[in-house]
Design a protein around this motif. Structure first.
Motif, PDB file in Angstrom:
ATOM      1  N   UNK A  58      -2.908   6.039  14.197  1.00 38.79           N
ATOM      2  CA  UNK A  58      -2.948   4.451  14.477  1.00 38.79           C
ATOM      3  C   UNK A  58      -3.625   3.911  15.493  1.00 38.79           C
ATOM      4  N   UNK A  59      -3.492   2.827  15.854  1.00 31.04           N
ATOM      5  CA  UNK A  59      -4.152   2.069  16.894  1.00 31.04           C
ATOM      6  C   UNK A  59      -3.341   0.840  17.514  1.00 31.04           C
ATOM      7  N   UNK A  78       0.910  -1.143  -0.056  1.00 28.68           N
ATOM      8  CA  UNK A  78       0.103  -0.171   0.029  1.00 28.68           C
ATOM      9  C   UNK A  78       0.812   1.281   0.100  1.00 28.68           C
ATOM     10  N   UNK A  79       0.681   2.275  -0.933  1.00 29.53           N
ATOM     11  CA  UNK A  79       1.308   3.202  -1.082  1.00 29.53           C
ATOM     12  C   UNK A  79       0.697   4.643  -0.217  1.00 29.53           C
ATOM     13  N   UNK A  86      -6.917  -0.678   9.583  1.00 29.63           N
ATOM     14  CA  UNK A  86      -6.763   0.500  10.296  1.00 29.63           C
ATOM     15  C   UNK A  86      -6.538   1.824   9.338  1.00 29.63           C
ATOM     16  N   UNK A  87      -5.223   1.428   8.687  1.00 30.86           N
ATOM     17  CA  UNK A  87      -4.646   2.272   7.638  1.00 30.86           C
ATOM     18  C   UNK A  87      -5.590   2.593   6.531  1.00 30.86           C
ATOM     19  N   UNK A 114      -6.649   6.142   7.938  1.00 31.04           N
ATOM     20  CA  UNK A 114      -5.665   7.250   7.285  1.00 31.04           C
ATOM     21  C   UNK A 114      -6.102   6.894   5.839  1.00 31.04           C
ATOM     22  N   UNK A 115      -7.130   6.607   5.242  1.00 32.85           N
ATOM     23  CA  UNK A 115      -7.470   6.693   4.163  1.00 32.85           C
ATOM     24  C   UNK A 115      -6.268   6.212   3.028  1.00 32.85           C
TER      25      UNK A 115
END
Length: 233
Positions: free
Chosen positions: A208-209, A142-143, A222-223, A227-228
């Protein structure tokens, strides 16, 4: 629900799940809006997530420009730091992370890594010659676009994990495709490899979690949700 509450085993499971959910909510980290998301000046990094373990891939030219232990580790590892190259950093238990294959003894070693306190840890460094989403696939890599300040904060936070001797990272094995360096931190079930990844992302300003991010799949969710972060186009 009444049956769950009255049944001692189910009641215990319900209470544990409830406690975990409450702690997860209480320990959510909101992130730093001044660092993330990046409005304009963007530095691309990748989280490589195989569903069990996560690594962080940084652009080699940005690592070279940053210098310090981050670049020194790549140089000691013989990693190609030319333009268009990527340097991958990951963290884990010094014994289990450096092992190979699967056996009964390795399972026991994994349990030792989780439940024995104060386990030494290492940082793995290697390079890839193409963007991680091409090297590993878009569903694995994931970028994430960081501001320059966010990248520098992450780079400094990763550096803080390295043990140093005479100003240089401490290599724990002979150079190969991937090289391991001693880390200042300790591995246990309370802080596993994915928590380390999560901490680097938090340093870069991402929400973050900690209670969730120890699990690679939950870290990915979560990301995505908070965080989108989406798979690369």
């Amino acid at each position: 629900m009444a049956f769950i509450i009255r049944h001692p085993i189910r009641k215990g499971v319900f209470l544990l799940v409830s406690l975990y959910a409450v702690l997860a909510l209480l320990t959510l980290r909101a992130g730093d809006r001044s660092l993330y998301p990046a409005p304009s000046e963007k530095v691309a990094v990748y989280v490589i997530n195989n569903g069990f373990h996560t690594d962080i891939a940084l652009p080699a030219d940005a690592v070279t420009a940053h210098g310090g232990l981050l670049a020194a580790a790549a140089n000691h590892a013989g990693a190609d730091s030319g333009a268009g190259k990527w340097l991958v950093y990951g963290w884990g238990d010094a014994g289990f992370f450096t092992g190979h294959g699967m056996s009964f003894g390795r399972v026991l070693d994994g349990l030792r890594a989780l439940f024995h306190p104060g386990n030494p840890s290492v940082i793995r460094v290697f390079s890839v010659s193409m963007a991680p989403d091409r090297a590993y696939g878009k569903n694995t890599a994931s970028r994430i676009f960081l501001t320059k300040d966010g990248f520098e904060a992450m780079a400094s936070h990763i550096e803080a994990s390295f043990a140093a001797r005479n100003g240089a990272p401490v290599m724990t094995g002979l150079p190969s495709e991937a090289v391991f360096f001693a880390s200042r931190e300790h591995f246990s079930i309370l802080r596993v490899c994915n928590n380390w990844t999560s901490d680097q992302l938090a340093a870069a300003g991402l929400p973050t979690a900690p209670m969730l991010d120890g699990n690679a799949l939950l870290l990915g969710l979560d990301l995505r949700w908070r965080a989108g972060v989406k798979p690369a186009d």
